[in-house]
Design a protein around this motif. Sequence first.
Motif, PDB file in Angstrom:
ATOM      1  N   ASP A 256       0.822  -1.212   0.000  1.00 54.51           N
ATOM      2  CA  ASP A 256       0.000   0.000   0.000  1.00 54.51           C
ATOM      3  C   ASP A 256       0.853   1.257   0.000  1.00 54.51           C
ATOM      4  O   ASP A 256       0.399   2.326  -0.406  1.00 54.51           O
ATOM      5  CB  ASP A 256      -0.902   0.019   1.240  1.00 54.51           C
ATOM      6  CG  ASP A 256      -1.845  -1.179   1.248  1.00 54.51           C
ATOM      7  OD1 ASP A 256      -2.180  -1.656   0.166  1.00 54.51           O
ATOM      8  OD2 ASP A 256      -2.220  -1.609   2.351  1.00 54.51           O
ATOM      9  N   LEU A 257       2.096   1.159   0.470  1.00 54.63           N
ATOM     10  CA  LEU A 257       2.934   2.339   0.577  1.00 54.63           C
ATOM     11  C   LEU A 257       3.975   2.430  -0.533  1.00 54.63           C
ATOM     12  O   LEU A 257       4.801   3.326  -0.525  1.00 54.63           O
ATOM     13  CB  LEU A 257       3.648   2.353   1.937  1.00 54.63           C
ATOM     14  CG  LEU A 257       2.773   2.703   3.141  1.00 54.63           C
ATOM     15  CD1 LEU A 257       3.585   2.614   4.407  1.00 54.63           C
ATOM     16  CD2 LEU A 257       2.191   4.092   2.998  1.00 54.63           C
ATOM     17  N   HIS A 260       4.019   5.766  -2.388  1.00 55.41           N
ATOM     18  CA  HIS A 260       4.022   6.981  -1.575  1.00 55.41           C
ATOM     19  C   HIS A 260       5.409   7.181  -0.997  1.00 55.41           C
ATOM     20  O   HIS A 260       6.007   6.263  -0.439  1.00 55.41           O
ATOM     21  CB  HIS A 260       2.992   6.882  -0.447  1.00 55.41           C
ATOM     22  CG  HIS A 260       1.602   6.646  -0.930  1.00 55.41           C
ATOM     23  ND1 HIS A 260       0.804   7.656  -1.406  1.00 55.41           N
ATOM     24  CD2 HIS A 260       0.872   5.510  -1.029  1.00 55.41           C
ATOM     25  CE1 HIS A 260      -0.374   7.150  -1.757  1.00 55.41           C
ATOM     26  NE2 HIS A 260      -0.344   5.852  -1.539  1.00 55.41           N
ATOM     27  N   CYS A 278       4.108   9.305   7.965  1.00 59.94           N
ATOM     28  CA  CYS A 278       3.863  10.537   7.231  1.00 59.94           C
ATOM     29  C   CYS A 278       4.515  10.428   5.861  1.00 59.94           C
ATOM     30  O   CYS A 278       5.733  10.270   5.758  1.00 59.94           O
ATOM     31  CB  CYS A 278       4.432  11.735   7.987  1.00 59.94           C
ATOM     32  SG  CYS A 278       3.749  11.932   9.637  1.00 59.94           S
ATOM     33  N   SER A 282       0.185  13.278   3.278  1.00 57.66           N
ATOM     34  CA  SER A 282      -0.823  12.366   3.816  1.00 57.66           C
ATOM     35  C   SER A 282      -0.292  11.655   5.051  1.00 57.66           C
ATOM     36  O   SER A 282       0.923  11.544   5.266  1.00 57.66           O
ATOM     37  CB  SER A 282      -1.227  11.320   2.762  1.00 57.66           C
ATOM     38  OG  SER A 282      -1.750  11.953   1.610  1.00 57.66           O
ATOM     39  N   TYR A 284      -0.721   7.989   7.124  1.00 50.84           N
ATOM     40  CA  TYR A 284      -1.172   6.605   6.988  1.00 50.84           C
ATOM     41  C   TYR A 284      -1.111   5.923   8.343  1.00 50.84           C
ATOM     42  O   TYR A 284      -0.194   6.169   9.131  1.00 50.84           O
ATOM     43  CB  TYR A 284      -0.319   5.854   5.969  1.00 50.84           C
ATOM     44  CG  TYR A 284      -0.415   6.441   4.581  1.00 50.84           C
ATOM     45  CD1 TYR A 284      -1.351   5.969   3.666  1.00 50.84           C
ATOM     46  CD2 TYR A 284       0.415   7.495   4.201  1.00 50.84           C
ATOM     47  CE1 TYR A 284      -1.451   6.521   2.398  1.00 50.84           C
ATOM     48  CE2 TYR A 284       0.321   8.052   2.938  1.00 50.84           C
ATOM     49  CZ  TYR A 284      -0.614   7.565   2.034  1.00 50.84           C
ATOM     50  OH  TYR A 284      -0.716   8.117   0.789  1.00 50.84           O
ATOM     51  N   TYR A 286      -1.606   2.139  10.484  1.00 42.41           N
ATOM     52  CA  TYR A 286      -1.679   0.684  10.497  1.00 42.41           C
ATOM     53  C   TYR A 286      -1.866   0.239  11.940  1.00 42.41           C
ATOM     54  O   TYR A 286      -1.092   0.621  12.821  1.00 42.41           O
ATOM     55  CB  TYR A 286      -0.410   0.046   9.941  1.00 42.41           C
ATOM     56  CG  TYR A 286      -0.210   0.231   8.458  1.00 42.41           C
ATOM     57  CD1 TYR A 286      -0.543  -0.775   7.559  1.00 42.41           C
ATOM     58  CD2 TYR A 286       0.317   1.415   7.948  1.00 42.41           C
ATOM     59  CE1 TYR A 286      -0.356  -0.605   6.190  1.00 42.41           C
ATOM     60  CE2 TYR A 286       0.500   1.593   6.587  1.00 42.41           C
ATOM     61  CZ  TYR A 286       0.160   0.580   5.712  1.00 42.41           C
ATOM     62  OH  TYR A 286       0.349   0.760   4.366  1.00 42.41           O
ATOM     63  N   ILE A 315     -10.061   5.172   8.696  1.00 43.09           N
ATOM     64  CA  ILE A 315      -8.889   4.665   7.959  1.00 43.09           C
ATOM     65  C   ILE A 315      -9.371   3.986   6.691  1.00 43.09           C
ATOM     66  O   ILE A 315     -10.197   3.065   6.734  1.00 43.09           O
ATOM     67  CB  ILE A 315      -8.079   3.680   8.823  1.00 43.09           C
ATOM     68  CG1 ILE A 315      -7.538   4.372  10.079  1.00 43.09           C
ATOM     69  CG2 ILE A 315      -6.924   3.079   8.023  1.00 43.09           C
ATOM     70  CD1 ILE A 315      -6.827   3.447  11.041  1.00 43.09           C
ATOM     71  N   ASP A 316      -8.881   4.429   5.562  1.00 43.93           N
ATOM     72  CA  ASP A 316      -9.214   3.806   4.283  1.00 43.93           C
ATOM     73  C   ASP A 316      -8.607   2.411   4.239  1.00 43.93           C
ATOM     74  O   ASP A 316      -7.390   2.254   4.349  1.00 43.93           O
ATOM     75  CB  ASP A 316      -8.680   4.660   3.133  1.00 43.93           C
ATOM     76  CG  ASP A 316      -9.169   4.182   1.780  1.00 43.93           C
ATOM     77  OD1 ASP A 316      -8.813   3.052   1.386  1.00 43.93           O
ATOM     78  OD2 ASP A 316      -9.887   4.944   1.113  1.00 43.93           O
ATOM     79  N   THR A 319      -5.969   2.112   1.103  1.00 42.69           N
ATOM     80  CA  THR A 319      -4.723   2.885   1.139  1.00 42.69           C
ATOM     81  C   THR A 319      -4.173   3.086   2.552  1.00 42.69           C
ATOM     82  O   THR A 319      -3.037   3.510   2.713  1.00 42.69           O
ATOM     83  CB  THR A 319      -4.941   4.263   0.514  1.00 42.69           C
ATOM     84  OG1 THR A 319      -5.885   4.998   1.314  1.00 42.69           O
ATOM     85  CG2 THR A 319      -5.474   4.127  -0.911  1.00 42.69           C
ATOM     86  N   HIS A 320      -4.982   2.796   3.583  1.00 38.29           N
ATOM     87  CA  HIS A 320      -4.625   3.033   4.995  1.00 38.29           C
ATOM     88  C   HIS A 320      -4.423   4.521   5.292  1.00 38.29           C
ATOM     89  O   HIS A 320      -3.781   4.863   6.278  1.00 38.29           O
ATOM     90  CB  HIS A 320      -3.360   2.252   5.378  1.00 38.29           C
ATOM     91  CG  HIS A 320      -3.625   0.793   5.563  1.00 38.29           C
ATOM     92  ND1 HIS A 320      -3.962   0.231   6.762  1.00 38.29           N
ATOM     93  CD2 HIS A 320      -3.600  -0.230   4.654  1.00 38.29           C
ATOM     94  CE1 HIS A 320      -4.124  -1.075   6.607  1.00 38.29           C
ATOM     95  NE2 HIS A 320      -3.916  -1.376   5.340  1.00 38.29           N
ATOM     96  N   ARG A 321      -4.980   5.362   4.459  1.00 34.01           N
ATOM     97  CA  ARG A 321      -4.845   6.793   4.685  1.00 34.01           C
ATOM     98  C   ARG A 321      -5.814   7.234   5.778  1.00 34.01           C
ATOM     99  O   ARG A 321      -6.970   6.831   5.820  1.00 34.01           O
ATOM    100  CB  ARG A 321      -5.126   7.563   3.400  1.00 34.01           C
ATOM    101  CG  ARG A 321      -4.962   9.069   3.549  1.00 34.01           C
ATOM    102  CD  ARG A 321      -5.103   9.772   2.220  1.00 34.01           C
ATOM    103  NE  ARG A 321      -4.989  11.226   2.379  1.00 34.01           N
ATOM    104  CZ  ARG A 321      -5.002  12.080   1.367  1.00 34.01           C
ATOM    105  NH1 ARG A 321      -5.111  11.624   0.120  1.00 34.01           N
ATOM    106  NH2 ARG A 321      -4.884  13.373   1.588  1.00 34.01           N
TER     107      ARG A 321
END
Length: 518
Positions: A256-257, A260, A278, A282, A284, A286, A315-316, A319-321
Motif C-alpha cells: 500500500d505504501l 508513496h 507521514c 498524507s 497513513y 496501520y 482509515i481507508d 490505502t490506509h490513509r
Amino acid sequence: MDNKDSEAEIHPLKTEDVKAQENHENSVERRIVSKQSSRLSRLSRWRTAAFFISLFLCLIIVFAFSFIIPCPERPVSERTWFRNYDNAVAYQFLAIEDVNEDKVQDVIFAFKASNSSSSFNRSCLDEGLPSPCAFVAAVSGTNGRALWERPAAEEIEWMECDIKQLGEAAVPGCLVVGKPVSLTTVALRTGEWGSSDFGANYTVLTPVSVIPDVDSDGVQDLIIFIATGDKVSGLSLKIPLQLYDASPKNIVDLPDLENHRVHSKGRITYLLHYCFLCAENSLYAYSLKDLYSAATGMEIKLPSLEQDPQWEKNIDRTTHRLSLLSSGDIRYLAKIPGRSRENILVVNSEMAALINAQNLQTLWTLNTSPLWYDGSGAVQWDLKLNSRAKSPGPATLSTADHRSAFLIWGEYQVPGNETVSSLYLFHPSYTNVLLELRNSTDQIIAFNATLFERSRHACYVLLRGPQPSEEPGPVSLMKRKLKEDVSESRVIWLSQVAVDSEQYIRDRLYRMRFHSRA
C-alpha cells in the motif's frame, strides 16, 4: 449493755472464743494484704527493670547507628562539571538515565573519534570497526566521571535509551541504528553490546518504535520499518529483541505504501496501538493487530491491543490513509494527556491542532506557532527567536505548583557576524517575563534538562562541538545547576507592564521548587 455484761459473766469462755476467732480473721487478712503488697512490690520492680532495660537497649541502638555503623554515603553532586574530548565530533543525542543505580541520574551521549578517553583506552579496531567510529558513553551525573565507553557503529543514524526490558534478561538498554545499516543493542548498566546488519540495500526509517509485548513472552518488542530508496518495501517486526541477537525477523511487505514517498527521518510514530507514517501530504495508519497478523500469520491475543472502531471508520482500508488534517506537510505527532483519554497534537506546515483521540473531533486549531494553552489554544504572547534547522529543542521541568518551567533556545547576530545562542526560562506564574539565563558562542549539538535527583537538583546538560559533517575538534559535555544561572539572569519583559521588580522575579524563580514526574 447490761445484757452483754451479764452474758459475758455467765459465758466467759464463749467470749474468749469469739475474740480469738476475730483475732484469727484479722491475722489472715493481714497476711493476705501483706502477700498482695509483696506481689505488687515485686511486679513494680520487674516493670521498673524492664523499662530501664528497654531504655538501655534503645540507647545502645541509637549509639550504634550514630557512631559505630556508618550511614550510606550520599553522593555529593557538583554544581557544574565538564567532560572534554579532543579530535572528535558529537552526535545530536542526549539521554538521562540512572546508569550506576545510585539514585542520581547520569548522562548518555555519542561521539565519533579514533579512541575513547584515557579512562578506558579503547579503540575502534578493538571492536572490529574502521577508525574513526561512533562511541556511546555514559558519565556520572554527580561529577562527570566516565562510567563506560563503547564503540558501537561506524556512524550513528538514530539512538534511543528508554528501553526498559531489553532481551531475555529484561535489562534496560539503548538501541542504536548505525550506518551502514545495522541495529545495535547496548546494555545500560555495563555498556555490553551486540549488533546485526540488515543489508546494504535497506534503509531503516527512524524512529524505531517500542511497542507492547505482543507475544506475551515478557520481553520488550520493537517494530521497525525498512525502505528501499524512497519506497517502503517491508516491515520488520522483531519478537523478541535479544541482547546479543538483534537480527530482524518476520518481514512483511507493505504494497500500500510503495507508491508513496515516506520521509526517512522523524516521520514514524506509534500512538494508541497504531503506527502512523507521514508520506508527502498524507498520514497513513496501520493497527498493530494487522501488522502482527501480516508478519506472523497469527492473530494477536491481547485485549488491550484491539482495534478502535472509531479509528477504523476513518482509515481507508485500501490505502490506509487517515484524514486528520486535510493539507500541509505533517511535521509532528504527539500524545497529550486528557481528562478521560489521551489526545493527539498534530502539527503541519500550516497549523497545529489538538484532536480528541476518542471521537477524532478537533478540539482547537492554531494557524501560527506562538505559545498556547492546551485548554483553548488562545495566544498568550508572541516572541520571535531565531533558530536553525539543527538548533537544540526546548525542554520542560515540572514544578511543585503542578506547572512546567520551559527552557527555550534562541539565536542572534553580534557585530563581527558571530552567532550567539541564548537560553531562556519561562514559567506560567509570570506570563509576561522571560529570563535570559546564559549566552554561548559555541555550537550546541544537543541539550536536555531534568531533575538529577528526585524532586530536587534541577540541571541542564549541554553537548558542544563540531557535527559529524564537520572537521573533528574539541567536544565538551557540561552539566550545570539551573539555579546558578537564574540568580545572574537578565529579565526580559514581554509586555510594557512591569508588575514586580526584576530582582524580586529572580528571587522568586530562584526559590522555585521542582517535582519529579511519576
